[in-house]
Design a protein around this motif. Structure first.
Motif, short mmCIF file in Angstrom:
data_model
loop_
_atom_site.label_atom_id
_atom_site.label_comp_id
_atom_site.label_asym_id
_atom_site.label_seq_id
_atom_site.Cartn_x
_atom_site.Cartn_y
_atom_site.Cartn_z
N THR A 40 -18.06 50.81 -6.97
CA THR A 40 -19.08 50.07 -7.70
C THR A 40 -19.94 49.22 -6.76
O THR A 40 -20.85 48.55 -7.22
CB THR A 40 -18.44 49.16 -8.75
N HIS A 41 -19.64 49.26 -5.46
CA HIS A 41 -20.38 48.47 -4.48
C HIS A 41 -21.36 49.35 -3.71
O HIS A 41 -21.08 50.52 -3.44
CB HIS A 41 -19.42 47.82 -3.47
N ARG A 53 -9.57 37.36 9.12
CA ARG A 53 -8.73 36.63 8.18
C ARG A 53 -9.62 35.77 7.27
O ARG A 53 -10.55 35.11 7.74
CB ARG A 53 -7.74 35.74 8.95
N TYR A 54 -9.32 35.78 5.98
CA TYR A 54 -10.11 35.01 5.02
C TYR A 54 -9.26 33.90 4.39
O TYR A 54 -8.06 34.08 4.19
CB TYR A 54 -10.64 35.92 3.90
N LEU A 60 -12.23 36.24 -3.68
CA LEU A 60 -12.04 36.88 -2.38
C LEU A 60 -12.85 38.17 -2.25
O LEU A 60 -13.48 38.41 -1.22
CB LEU A 60 -10.56 37.17 -2.15
N GLU A 61 -12.86 39.00 -3.29
CA GLU A 61 -13.60 40.27 -3.21
C GLU A 61 -15.08 40.01 -2.99
O GLU A 61 -15.73 40.67 -2.18
CB GLU A 61 -13.40 41.10 -4.47
N MET A 62 -15.63 39.01 -3.70
CA MET A 62 -17.04 38.67 -3.53
C MET A 62 -17.31 38.15 -2.12
O MET A 62 -18.32 38.49 -1.49
CB MET A 62 -17.46 37.62 -4.57
N THR A 63 -16.37 37.35 -1.60
CA THR A 63 -16.52 36.80 -0.25
C THR A 63 -16.51 37.91 0.79
O THR A 63 -17.36 37.94 1.70
CB THR A 63 -15.37 35.82 0.06
N ILE A 64 -15.58 38.85 0.65
CA ILE A 64 -15.50 39.96 1.59
C ILE A 64 -16.75 40.82 1.50
O ILE A 64 -17.34 41.22 2.51
CB ILE A 64 -14.25 40.82 1.32
N ALA A 65 -17.18 41.14 0.27
CA ALA A 65 -18.37 41.98 0.07
C ALA A 65 -19.60 41.34 0.69
O ALA A 65 -20.42 42.02 1.33
CB ALA A 65 -18.58 42.23 -1.42
N GLU A 66 -19.75 40.05 0.52
CA GLU A 66 -20.90 39.34 1.09
C GLU A 66 -20.84 39.35 2.61
O GLU A 66 -21.86 39.53 3.29
CB GLU A 66 -20.91 37.89 0.57
N MET A 144 -5.05 43.55 -0.34
CA MET A 144 -4.30 43.42 0.90
C MET A 144 -4.37 41.99 1.44
O MET A 144 -3.36 41.40 1.83
CB MET A 144 -4.84 44.40 1.93
N HIS A 145 -5.57 41.43 1.47
CA HIS A 145 -5.71 40.06 1.98
C HIS A 145 -4.96 39.07 1.10
O HIS A 145 -4.33 38.14 1.60
CB HIS A 145 -7.20 39.68 2.08
N ASN A 146 -5.02 39.26 -0.22
CA ASN A 146 -4.26 38.40 -1.12
C ASN A 146 -2.77 38.48 -0.84
O ASN A 146 -2.07 37.46 -0.79
CB ASN A 146 -4.54 38.79 -2.58
#
Length: 415
Positions: A40-41, A53-54, A60-66, A144-146
């Protein structure tokens, strides 16, 4: 053939598909370009999924996508059909059948469907002892990051680029890491050979990872057939551990080209999609392929075809496929044969690893500088075939040998 302006379908919303689309636009092709993507991205920097590392976040998904946006992905001159899978293709009649039940007729097609992670077990059976995962897309990365933020232990199967980057990331998050490599002696052996892979295995262990190979690794593999939550009775199921109690078990054991939707069209799908030096699909003058899925004539080994799975390859083959497609429609496009110079870089526990050329076809190696027992002090290796340098590798925690490495690359490019 459709009426009016040509319709160009691009199957795959990754970087290869986007670069093909942008190359077509640069040639000023007057056409409707539609990009189909399972996700969907829009296009993002897929290699970046394991490199940073976040902090803990509900978004989190929005942060990674951005963080992983790429140039050109917001181009609204393109029509994006995201979350849409291509079920089948009729290349003779130029029709795609979509997961929505619709059909799409095209005049030209770019196949950039990429690959998916290989797994050791069939189906989606639930394991009582581990939470089994693979890593390929943004959804996988968010999970995975979570998990790495909260898990005490993670098991990683494999010792390729994704596996090693994920191990490095997991240690950075503070996890206890177990790596299992049952088939080879160490990291990147299929690319760099046994001696270097053993040295890289020592480096992984020095950085706190439990790294097992051979039978020791094989004994700890889990194919989800030992205990499956769906195979037990209700009373037994109540005693199984909850997902939060299971340790994370990640498989990074290679990939499989997404070619199933192309079957029945008479194509060579033995390892991806076979194309010529212009990225045109064999026997289909109106179809092109690019990226991880494309298998093209190897400029490093006459008579051989090669398929490569990394970012620069997707960019370069995507550009060429787009220009070749534009030329096939009669537009002025600068096209050339694929004259590819492979290069890839990664970082594992602070060690920068750069590989160029094609070490896989070498018959010997020569250490130009450094010592394999001290990788962090800088090691430069040349790979030779019949006395001719065909590849290079550089490992270092700094850039001590960078000028020597660049000189070696220049000699490679001059071939």
């Amino acid at each position: 053939m459709t009426d009016g302006e040509p319709r160009i379908g691009i199957v795959g919303s990754g970087i290869a598909g986007l670069r093909a689309a942008n190359a077509i636009l640069k040639c000023k092709v007057d056409a409707r370009i539609v990009i189909f993507g399972d996700e969907t991205h829009r296009t993002y920097n897929r290699p970046g999924l394991t490199k940073k590392r976040y902090p803990v976040s509900d978004a989190l998904e929005m942060t990674i996508a951005e963080d992983l946006k790429v140039n050109g992905a917001e181009n609204n001159a393109l029509t994006w059909r995201l979350g849409t899978k291509i079920e089948t293709a009729d290349l003779r009649n130029r029709v795609l059948r979509l997961s929505t039940g619709e059909t799409f007729e095209y005049d030209r097609l770019v196949i950039a469907a990429g690959v998916r992670p290989r797994t050791s077990a069939e189906g989606n059976r639930e394991c009582a002892f581990h939470t089994h995962r693979t890593l390929r897309d943004l959804g996988d990365a968010q999970y995975m990051h979570n998990q790495l933020q909260t898990s005490e232990k993670v098991t990683i199967v494999g010792a390729g680029f994704v596996a090693c980057e994920l191990a490095s990331l997991a240690k950075d998050y503070g996890c206890e890491v177990l790596m299992l490599e049952a088939l080879r002696c160490g990291p990147f052996e299929s690319v760099l050979g046994k001696r270097i892979s053993i040295a890289l295995g020592r480096w992984v262990v020095q950085n706190g990872v439990t790294f097992l190979t051979g039978d020791s690794a094989r004994e700890l593999l889990c194919d989800r057939t030992v205990v499956s939550a769906r195979d037990v009775s209700a009373s037994e199921a109540s005693n199984l551990e909850s997902p939060s109690d299971r340790s994370l078990f990640v498989e990074a054991i290679g990939s499989v080209p997404n070619v199933e939707w192309l079957r029945g069209n008479g194509l060579d799908l033995s390892d991806g999609v076979r194309v010529d030096e212009h990225m045109r699909v064999s026997q289909c003058e109106d179809v092109f392929a690019a990226g991880d899925i494309a298998r093209y004539p190897d400029p490093w080994m006459a008579g051989n075809h090669t398929r490569m799975e990394f970012w620069k390859n997707a960019i370069d083959t995507g550009d060429l496929a787009g220009r070749s497609l534009a030329s096939s429609l009669g537009y002025d496009a600068k096209i050339s044969q694929i004259g590819y110079f492979p290069s890839i870089a990664t970082e594992v526990f602070g060690l920068r690893i750069q590989v160029a050329g094609n070490p896989k076809i070498s018959d010997s190696m020569e250490i130009i500088c450094g010592d394999l027992d001290q990788l962090d002090h800088g090691v430069l290796v040349a790979f030779l075939r019949e006395g001719v340098t065909v590849g290079a590798a550089y490992m270092d925690k700094g850039a001590r040998l960078n000028s020597t490495y660049i000189a070696l690359l220049k000699s490679l490019k001059a071939r």
